[in-house]
Design a protein around this motif. Structure first.
Motif, PDB file in Angstrom:
ATOM      1  N   ALA A 107     -18.655  15.220 -35.131  1.00 18.49           N
ATOM      2  CA  ALA A 107     -19.509  16.374 -35.413  1.00 18.49           C
ATOM      3  C   ALA A 107     -19.397  17.424 -34.310  1.00 18.49           C
ATOM      4  O   ALA A 107     -19.266  18.625 -34.580  1.00 18.49           O
ATOM      5  CB  ALA A 107     -20.960  15.920 -35.574  1.00 18.49           C
ATOM      6  N   PHE A 108     -19.439  16.986 -33.067  1.00 20.89           N
ATOM      7  CA  PHE A 108     -19.331  17.936 -31.955  1.00 20.89           C
ATOM      8  C   PHE A 108     -17.933  18.569 -31.913  1.00 20.89           C
ATOM      9  O   PHE A 108     -17.790  19.744 -31.552  1.00 20.89           O
ATOM     10  CB  PHE A 108     -19.644  17.246 -30.628  1.00 20.89           C
ATOM     11  CG  PHE A 108     -21.108  17.145 -30.341  1.00 20.89           C
ATOM     12  CD1 PHE A 108     -21.895  18.284 -30.227  1.00 20.89           C
ATOM     13  CD2 PHE A 108     -21.725  15.911 -30.181  1.00 20.89           C
ATOM     14  CE1 PHE A 108     -23.249  18.205 -29.965  1.00 20.89           C
ATOM     15  CE2 PHE A 108     -23.080  15.818 -29.927  1.00 20.89           C
ATOM     16  CZ  PHE A 108     -23.844  16.967 -29.814  1.00 20.89           C
ATOM     17  N   TYR A 109     -16.921  17.798 -32.277  1.00 19.51           N
ATOM     18  CA  TYR A 109     -15.564  18.365 -32.310  1.00 19.51           C
ATOM     19  C   TYR A 109     -15.495  19.497 -33.329  1.00 19.51           C
ATOM     20  O   TYR A 109     -14.937  20.567 -33.064  1.00 19.51           O
ATOM     21  CB  TYR A 109     -14.556  17.264 -32.654  1.00 19.51           C
ATOM     22  CG  TYR A 109     -13.143  17.788 -32.704  1.00 19.51           C
ATOM     23  CD1 TYR A 109     -12.406  17.988 -31.533  1.00 19.51           C
ATOM     24  CD2 TYR A 109     -12.530  18.096 -33.924  1.00 19.51           C
ATOM     25  CE1 TYR A 109     -11.110  18.465 -31.570  1.00 19.51           C
ATOM     26  CE2 TYR A 109     -11.230  18.583 -33.963  1.00 19.51           C
ATOM     27  CZ  TYR A 109     -10.545  18.764 -32.785  1.00 19.51           C
ATOM     28  OH  TYR A 109      -9.254  19.261 -32.823  1.00 19.51           O
ATOM     29  N   PHE A 110     -16.059  19.286 -34.512  1.00 20.25           N
ATOM     30  CA  PHE A 110     -16.079  20.339 -35.525  1.00 20.25           C
ATOM     31  C   PHE A 110     -16.890  21.540 -35.060  1.00 20.25           C
ATOM     32  O   PHE A 110     -16.498  22.693 -35.280  1.00 20.25           O
ATOM     33  CB  PHE A 110     -16.663  19.788 -36.835  1.00 20.25           C
ATOM     34  CG  PHE A 110     -15.769  18.843 -37.566  1.00 20.25           C
ATOM     35  CD1 PHE A 110     -14.394  18.847 -37.349  1.00 20.25           C
ATOM     36  CD2 PHE A 110     -16.277  17.928 -38.476  1.00 20.25           C
ATOM     37  CE1 PHE A 110     -13.552  17.972 -38.019  1.00 20.25           C
ATOM     38  CE2 PHE A 110     -15.450  17.049 -39.158  1.00 20.25           C
ATOM     39  CZ  PHE A 110     -14.089  17.071 -38.926  1.00 20.25           C
ATOM     40  N   LEU A 111     -18.031  21.271 -34.432  1.00 13.53           N
ATOM     41  CA  LEU A 111     -18.862  22.374 -33.942  1.00 13.53           C
ATOM     42  C   LEU A 111     -18.130  23.225 -32.918  1.00 13.53           C
ATOM     43  O   LEU A 111     -18.165  24.460 -32.960  1.00 13.53           O
ATOM     44  CB  LEU A 111     -20.141  21.808 -33.301  1.00 13.53           C
ATOM     45  CG  LEU A 111     -21.332  21.521 -34.218  1.00 13.53           C
ATOM     46  CD1 LEU A 111     -22.469  20.906 -33.396  1.00 13.53           C
ATOM     47  CD2 LEU A 111     -21.827  22.788 -34.910  1.00 13.53           C
ATOM     48  N   ASP A 112     -17.454  22.586 -31.977  1.00 15.87           N
ATOM     49  CA  ASP A 112     -16.806  23.288 -30.881  1.00 15.87           C
ATOM     50  C   ASP A 112     -15.558  24.041 -31.319  1.00 15.87           C
ATOM     51  O   ASP A 112     -15.207  25.063 -30.720  1.00 15.87           O
ATOM     52  CB  ASP A 112     -16.449  22.314 -29.763  1.00 15.87           C
ATOM     53  CG  ASP A 112     -17.670  21.779 -29.030  1.00 15.87           C
ATOM     54  OD1 ASP A 112     -18.742  22.410 -29.127  1.00 15.87           O
ATOM     55  OD2 ASP A 112     -17.554  20.726 -28.385  1.00 15.87           O
ATOM     56  N   ASN A 113     -14.888  23.564 -32.366  1.00 11.49           N
ATOM     57  CA  ASN A 113     -13.592  24.133 -32.702  1.00 11.49           C
ATOM     58  C   ASN A 113     -13.550  24.927 -33.994  1.00 11.49           C
ATOM     59  O   ASN A 113     -12.606  25.702 -34.214  1.00 11.49           O
ATOM     60  CB  ASN A 113     -12.551  23.010 -32.782  1.00 11.49           C
ATOM     61  CG  ASN A 113     -12.259  22.393 -31.438  1.00 11.49           C
ATOM     62  OD1 ASN A 113     -11.485  22.922 -30.653  1.00 11.49           O
ATOM     63  ND2 ASN A 113     -12.900  21.258 -31.146  1.00 11.49           N
ATOM     64  N   TYR A 114     -14.577  24.777 -34.844  1.00  9.13           N
ATOM     65  CA  TYR A 114     -14.480  25.425 -36.160  1.00  9.13           C
ATOM     66  C   TYR A 114     -15.719  26.212 -36.575  1.00  9.13           C
ATOM     67  O   TYR A 114     -15.795  26.700 -37.693  1.00  9.13           O
ATOM     68  CB  TYR A 114     -14.160  24.383 -37.244  1.00  9.13           C
ATOM     69  CG  TYR A 114     -12.822  23.735 -37.045  1.00  9.13           C
ATOM     70  CD1 TYR A 114     -11.646  24.414 -37.353  1.00  9.13           C
ATOM     71  CD2 TYR A 114     -12.731  22.464 -36.498  1.00  9.13           C
ATOM     72  CE1 TYR A 114     -10.407  23.829 -37.136  1.00  9.13           C
ATOM     73  CE2 TYR A 114     -11.485  21.870 -36.294  1.00  9.13           C
ATOM     74  CZ  TYR A 114     -10.340  22.554 -36.616  1.00  9.13           C
ATOM     75  OH  TYR A 114      -9.114  21.990 -36.399  1.00  9.13           O
TER      76      TYR A 114
END
Length: 368
Positions: free
Chosen positions: A359-366
C-alpha cells in the motif's frame, strides 16, 4: 575575455590585501569599472587608455594631471590574457613607492582572471553535459551525429554500460558541495559524471567484463566512504540496469526507480527490487481498489500513517521505531493496536506487513 564589474570587484578585494592604496580596474575602453573610491566608477581614464595602447606600465605624476583626463598620480599596469590587453589595474600614490609592488599586483590580477576563465569554462561544460544527457534520455533512435557531439564533451563510452544516480541528502545543498563531490567521483571512478539538477549526479559506467558490476559496487562503496569522510556529505545511490545499446533511457529510468525506493545513505540496485518490479505491472484501477481496502480507514490520520511507515522502515523493530518517532513504546503499541482495530490487519503479522508495504509503495509511486 572581457572584464566585468563583478570580476573587477573581486580583483579589488584581493589585490588591496597587498597594498594600502586606492586601486582601480579599467576595461579595454578605458572606463573605470571597479574602484576602492566609488566616485571614480564609470569615468574615463586617459592614462589607462595610453597603457592599453602601448601595452606597457605607465607612471603618472602630478605633471600628467594638468594634461590628461580622469587620472591621479600612480602606476597603471596592463592586464593581459593570451598576449591580449583586456584592461588595466591602476594604483594611486607615489609611483616610486608603488613600483616595487607593481609586478606582483599585475601577476595576481592576471591569475585571478585566469581562475575566473577556468570556472566559467567548467560551468559551461557542466551545463552542456547536462543538456546533452537530457536530450539523450528522451531519444529512441540515437544518430551518429549525436554520439559524435558526446565525444566532443568527453563521453566516449561503448555499450554495454549502465547509469547510476547519486542524490546528496539534506536541504539547501551548496553548489560548491555538489562540484566537490563530482570531482571526487571522477577521480575515484574515471567515468563520465554529469551534474543533474541542484543535488544529483549521473554516473555512466562501462560494463567491460562479467565482473563489472562487482567492481562497480566496490568502487562506489569506496567513493562513498571516502567522500563522506572527506567532505562530511551523505548521499544515496540508485543503480540502473546494464544496456547493450546507446538507448540509455531505460537504464536511467531504472536507476531513478532504485533511488526512489532505496533507503537513505544506501546503494540500491534495480535488479534487487524483485517485489517492486512485480508491483509496477499492476493496473491502475487495481492499485486504487487495493489502497481503498487497506488504508482508507486511517489514511487521514497522520500519526498512524507515519507510525506505520517508520515501523516498516525499521523492519518492525519496536525500540528503533519508538526512538525515531520520539514516543514512548507504550504509545507505539497503542497506535499499532489502533491500526489493527481499524483495518482488521495486525501490523505484527507477516501477511499484514506485506499488504501494508504494498500500500505504501503504491502511495509513494503512483498517487503523487
Amino acid at each position: 575575455m572581457e572584464l566585468t564589474r563583478e570580476l573587477g570587484k573581486k580583483i579589488i578585494n584581493e589585490t588591496r590585501k597587498l597594498i594600502d592604496e586606492n586601486i582601480i580596474i579599467v576595461n579595454k575602453n578605458a572606463i573605470i569599472i571597479a574602484s576602492t573610491d566609488p566616485t571614480r566608477i564609470d569615468k574615463f581614464h586617459e592614462g589607462a587608455q595610453m597603457t592599453i595602447q602601448n601595452n606597457s606600465v605607465t607612471l603618472l605624476t602630478e605633471d600628467h594631471i594638468q594634461t590628461m583626463k580622469g587620472i591621479r598620480p600612480g602606476v597603471n599596469l596592463p592586464i593581459s590574457i593570451n598576449n591580449t590587453v583586456i584592461g588595466v589595474i591602476g594604483i594611486t600614490g607615489n609611483p616610486q613607492e608603488i613600483i616595487p609592488f607593481a609586478s606582483l599586483m599585475q601577476k595576481m590580477t592576471e591569475l585571478l582572471i585566469q581562475e575566473n576563465i577556468y570556472i566559467q569554462e567548467n560551468e559551461w561544460h557542466a551545463r552542456a553535459l547536462e543538456t546533452y544527457f537530457l536530450e539523450w534520455i528522451q531519444m529512441d533512435d540515437i544518430p551518429n551525429e549525436f554520439l559524435h557531439r558526446g565525444e566532443l564533451l568527453g563521453i566516449t563510452l561503448s555499450p554495454p554500460f549502465r547509469c547510476s544516480i547519486v542524490s546528496l541528502n539534506g536541504n539547501h545543498i551548496q553548489a560548491k558541495t555538489v562540484d566537490d563531490v563530482l570531482k571526487l567521483f571522477r577521480l575515484k571512478l574515471n567515468c563520465p559524471v554529469i551534474r543533474w539538477g541542484n543535488s544529483r549526479l549521473i554516473l555512466i559506467t562501462e560494463e567491460v567484463h562479467p565482473q563489472a558490476i562487482v567492481n562497480l559496487q566496490h568502487q562506489l562503496q569506496s567513493a562513498q566512504n571516502y567522500i563522506q569522510s572527506t567532505l562530511h556529505v551523505s548521499f544515496s545511490i540508485g543503480i540502473g540496469t546494464s544496456i547493450n545499446t546507446y538507448q540509455i533511457k531505460e537504464s536511467f529510468q531504472k536507476a531513478n526507480k532504485a533511488l526512489s525506493i532505496g533507503r537513505e545513505n544506501n546503494m540500491t540496485y534495480y535488479e534487487d527490487l524483485l517485489l517492486e518490479v512485480c508491483l509496477d505491472d499492476i493496473k491502475t484501477d487495481i492499485r486504487h481498489e487495493f489502497l481503498d481496502k487497506i488504508i482508507s480507514k486511517f489514511k487521514n490520520e497522520d500519526a498512524l500513517m507515519n507510525t506505520l511507515k517508520i515501523y516498516l522502515k525499521n523492519n518492525m523493530n519496536l525500540t528503533e521505531t519508538a526512538t525515531e518517532l520520539h514516543i514512548h513504546i507504550n504509545t507505539l503499541h497503542y497506535r499499532l493496536n489502533r491500526i489493527k482495530q481499524l483495518t482488521g490487519l495486525n501490523p505484527k503479522h507477516t501477511y499484514s506487513i506485506a499488504l501494508f508495504y504494498t500500500a505504501f509503495y503504491f502511495l509513494d509511486n503512483y498517487t503523487k
